[in-house]
Design an enzyme around this catalytic site. Sequence first.
Site, mmCIF file in Angstrom:
data_model
loop_
_atom_site.group_PDB
_atom_site.id
_atom_site.type_symbol
_atom_site.label_atom_id
_atom_site.label_comp_id
_atom_site.label_asym_id
_atom_site.label_seq_id
_atom_site.Cartn_x
_atom_site.Cartn_y
_atom_site.Cartn_z
ATOM 1 N N SER A 1 -18.533 0.342 14.612
ATOM 2 C CA SER A 1 -18.725 1.264 13.488
ATOM 3 C C SER A 1 -20.005 2.081 13.611
ATOM 4 O O SER A 1 -20.905 2.007 12.771
ATOM 5 C CB SER A 1 -18.702 0.491 12.172
ATOM 6 O OG SER A 1 -17.530 -0.277 12.098
ATOM 7 N N ASP B 1 -14.141 1.620 11.753
ATOM 8 C CA ASP B 1 -13.716 0.725 10.660
ATOM 9 C C ASP B 1 -12.656 1.366 9.756
ATOM 10 O O ASP B 1 -11.806 0.672 9.186
ATOM 11 C CB ASP B 1 -14.912 0.217 9.840
ATOM 12 C CG ASP B 1 -15.801 1.332 9.328
ATOM 13 O OD1 ASP B 1 -15.591 2.499 9.723
ATOM 14 O OD2 ASP B 1 -16.720 1.032 8.533
ATOM 15 N N ARG C 1 -19.209 -10.220 14.486
ATOM 16 C CA ARG C 1 -18.247 -11.303 14.513
ATOM 17 C C ARG C 1 -17.359 -11.226 15.742
ATOM 18 O O ARG C 1 -17.095 -10.146 16.275
ATOM 19 C CB ARG C 1 -17.335 -11.239 13.278
ATOM 20 C CG ARG C 1 -18.067 -11.469 11.968
ATOM 21 C CD ARG C 1 -17.112 -11.394 10.810
ATOM 22 N NE ARG C 1 -16.315 -10.190 10.868
ATOM 23 C CZ ARG C 1 -15.120 -10.059 10.306
ATOM 24 N NH1 ARG C 1 -14.588 -11.087 9.659
ATOM 25 N NH2 ARG C 1 -14.449 -8.936 10.400
HETATM 26 MG MG MG Z 1 -17.356 -2.090 5.760
#
Ligand code: MG
Length: 900
Positions: A589, A643, A528
Site C-alpha cells: 500500500s 489495498d 503481516r
Molecule cells: Mg487500511
Amino acid sequence: PAPGERHSLPFRPALTSRLQVQRALLALTIPLETLQEVKGRMLQAMRKGLSRQTHAQANVRMLPTYICSTPDGTGKAAQPGDMPVAEGGWCWAAQHHGGSAGLWASAGALGCLLQPGCWVMGSSWSPPTMPLQLFDFIAQCVRQFLAGISSPQHRLPLGFVFPFSCRQTQLDKAELISWSKGFSCSDVEGKDVVQLLQLAINKQELHHVDVVALMNDTVGTMMTCSMRGEPCEVALIVGTGTNSCFMAEAQQVEMAEEISGKMCVNTEWGCFGDDGTLSDILTPYDQHVDQESSNPGEKRFEKLVGSLYLGEIVRHVLTALVAEKVLFTGSSVAILRTKDVLKTHCHGWEDGGARRALEALGLQPSEQDCCRVQQICRAVVSRAAALCAAGLAAILSHMCQSRELERLVVNVGVDGEFVTGLLAPECTATLLPSVDGTGQGAAVVTAVALRLAAQRREVDQLLAPLRLSRADLERVQALMRREMELGLGLESHASASVRMLPTYVRGTPDGTERGEFLALDLGGTNFRVLVVRVAQDGIRMASEIYVIPTAVTQGTGEELFNHIIECIMDFQLKQNLMEQVLPLGFTFSFPCQQLGLDKAVLLSWTKGFSASGCVGQDVVQLLREAAQRKQHLGLKVVAVVNDTVGTMMSCGYDDPKCEIGLIVGTGTNACYMEEMRNVGTVEGEQGRMCINMEWGAFGDNGCLDDIFTDFDRLVDEKTINAGKQRFEKLISGMYLGEIVRHILLALVEKQLLFRGKPCPKLQTRDIFQTKFLSTIEIDGLALRQVRAILQDLELQASFEDSLLVQKVCQTVSLRAAQLCAAGLAAVVEKMRENRGSAQLAVTVGVDGTLYKMHPRFSQHLQQMLRDLAPNCTVTFLQSEDGSGKGAALVAAVACRRAEP
Ligand code: MG
Ligand code: ADP
C-alpha cells in the site's frame, strides 16, 4: 356527634341529614399529618422524574425547559445558556386565554398563548380535533392580529406559550408528549409543535413571522412575575388544570445534561398520583369524576386541584347527598346528572350567589340547601388548596435542600386562584400574583430566543461555505468524470490529477477459485504474512503479525526485503509449508506505477518508510532478489496489489457484482473495473482491467479550488504534502478532525463558542481527533460525551456549546460523505455508460475505519449517491481483512487465468 344521638337517629331526620353532610365534609378533609405525607411522596416523585435512570417511569416528569435564568428586572432578560443579553428589547406578545381575546405587543417580538376554551378576537372557540385545523386556526388568529399593526418588512419573532407536556430539547424544539385539558387533536403527539406552528404560519403567507421559542405557561408566569424586579424562582398555575415550575440546580436535571448553573424545570405535577400514590386520600366522589373523565386513571393530582374538576367533585357530592335524601328534597334534581353543569361555579359563592346559581340550574334550594352546598364547595376548594400547598412545600424543601441552605427565601409567581397553607416552615415564600397572565414572560423568553437566533444566523454564515448544494455536487461529479477520462488517455494521462493507474487485475473472483496461497500485507498498520485456503466451502486464513523495526524501515532496501523474506520463512516453518511452492499475492500500500500484475515500480515511500534504493525499482523484483540471497527457492510472486484492489477482490469473492473498491480510512481511494478499450495507457482492447484511481489527488490541478474553504486551506498548509491530495483532505480520517478544530477556533474568535474565552489547547495540531466526530455524532444527545471530550481539551462547554460543536462535526462529516458520493457517482455512471445499459446494479467493497465507525457517514454517502446516480443500484459491502484475503484472491484469479 354527641352521645345519645345515634339512638335517636331514626326519629330525628334533621339531625341525621346533618350527620350525613358532615360525613361528606369529613371525607373531603385531609389532616395535617396526611398532608405532610403527601408532601413527602411529591418529593420522592420529583426525584424520580429528575433522575436519568427512573425518568422514563416517573409520573411527575420534571421536564427540562432550557431556560437557565430568570430576568432580574434590570432590563436584562432571561439568559438561556448564561449568555449576555443584548439590551433594548421589548416584544410583541399575543395571548388568548381564559375566555377573552388578548393579543398584545411591544417592540420586536410576538407571543402566542394557547389555552383551552379560549375566545379569540371576540369569537367563541372550542378546540378543533384535527391538527391542521388547530394550527391553521392559530395562524389565522396571528394574521388577523397583525393585520392592523405590523409592517411585514420587519422579521417578527414569535414566542408560543403551550401549556401541555412536551419533551423539549431546545428553546424552539418541543415534541408533544400528550394532550390534556380536553385537547385531543390527532397526529400531533410525538411531533415538534414549533415546526407545526411555523408551517401553518407559512401557509398564511406570514413569511416574516418566525416561531423562535416555546414555553409552558408556568414558565411564562415565572418570567412575568420576575419582571417586576423581584426575581421569582417558582411558579404555580392553578386554573383549569394545575402545574408548577421552579429553578432547579442544573446538575440535578439529568435529562438535560447541563452541569452548571440552574435550569427551570416544568414539573408536570398534574400526573402526581397516577401510580396510585394518592389512593388513600381519594374519595368515592373523586373516583366518579375520574371514571367520567376523558382520561380515567390519569392526572389524578390535577383532578383534585384544577377548576375543571372541582365543580364535578361538588356535583358528585351533591348527587350522593340527594340520593340519601339530604338535599333538594322538594325539587327535581335531574339537572345534577348532567356532566360539567357546575364546572366553574363552585368557589367563592356568597349567600345570594349560591342561591342564584342553583336556581339558574332549575333547582329550588331551601335556605339550608344553600348553606350546605356552600359548605361543600368550601371543603372541596380548601382541599385543593391544601394539596397544592403540599406540592409547593415539596418544591420549596427540594430547593432548600439542593441549595444546601438553612433557610430559603423565595418569590413564587402564581396564576389562577390559590389559597395557601404552607407545610415547609424552613422556607419563606412570598406569593406574587401574576397580573398579566403569562404573555409578558412569553415576550421576555422570545426576546432571548431572538438573540439566540441572531447568533445562530452568524454560525450558519460561518458554516455556509462547507454546505454543498446539489449543483455543487453535480459539478464535482462532472469534474471527477473529466479527470477520469484524462487519466485514462495516453496523451492526457500526465496532466490529470486522478492518475487512473492500471493494476493488471483483469477479473474479479467468480467463486471457482481454489487452492492455497501466501499473502503479504505491507503498508497498513501492521506487516503481516498470511496463508489463505480458498475451498468450495469458503476461505480460511491463518496469519502472523511481524514487527519491522524502525531501523529496518529506514535502513537500506536490502535489509528491509531480507527481513521480509525471513518473516515469510519463519511463517512457512510454523505453518508447515516449507515443502510447497505456493503462489504469493503482495498487498503493497504505497503509490506504485504498475507495469504488470507482478511488476510495480515504487513511486515514493510514505507512512514513515524510507528504506534506500527502492524508489524507482520494481518491488516484486526486490523481493525476488532477497529470496535468492536467502536461498529461499519456494517463492512464486504472482501479483502485487493496492489495498483498494484487495478490498474489491475480497468482497468480490462473496458478491460477483463487486466491481468497485473504496477506502475511507486514514486516506481515501477507489478502484473499479474499466473496459480495456478505454484504458489508453495499456495495450489491448479486450475485456476489463481494474483501475486504481488514486482519487485522493483529485483537485491537485486546481479544479476544486472554489469548494475549498479557508478552513481547508489552513489544514492543507500545515501538512507535509501541502497542495497535494486535495480531495483526500476533504474526506478522510487524517483531516476531518483538523477541519473541525479550525472551525471551532474561528467560532471562539467570533465569540460564538465558549463565551469567546481563549482555548490554548485547541491551538495544538491534531488534538481534535476524527474518532471524536464519531462519538459526538452518535444518535440521541450524547452531550455528556461531547462535554467529556471538550473537558480533555480543557474546555468547559455549556449546553449550547456542546450543541454547536455537534453541529460543526455534522457539517464536516456530511460534506465528506457527500463529496465521496459525488466521486462514486462519476464512477458508477461511467461504468453504466461503458456497458451501454439504462440501469446498472453494482456492488462496492468498502474498507476503512472512518466508513465503518462513523455513525452517519455510510448513510449520507449512500443517500447522496442514490440522488446523484439514480440509474444505478449500488450495494455496499464492508470488507473483512481486504488486504490479506484480497491479495490471495488476486493471486488465485491470476492462477485461474494462467491455466488453459
Ligand atoms: Mg487500511
Ligand atoms: P488505514 O487507512 O491506515 O488502513 P484505518 O482504515 O484503520 O487505517 O483508518 C484509520 C483512521 O481512521 C485513523 O487515522 C482515524 O483518522 C480514523 N478513525 C479511527 N477511529 C475512528 C472512529 N471511531 N471514527 C472515525 N474515524 C476513525
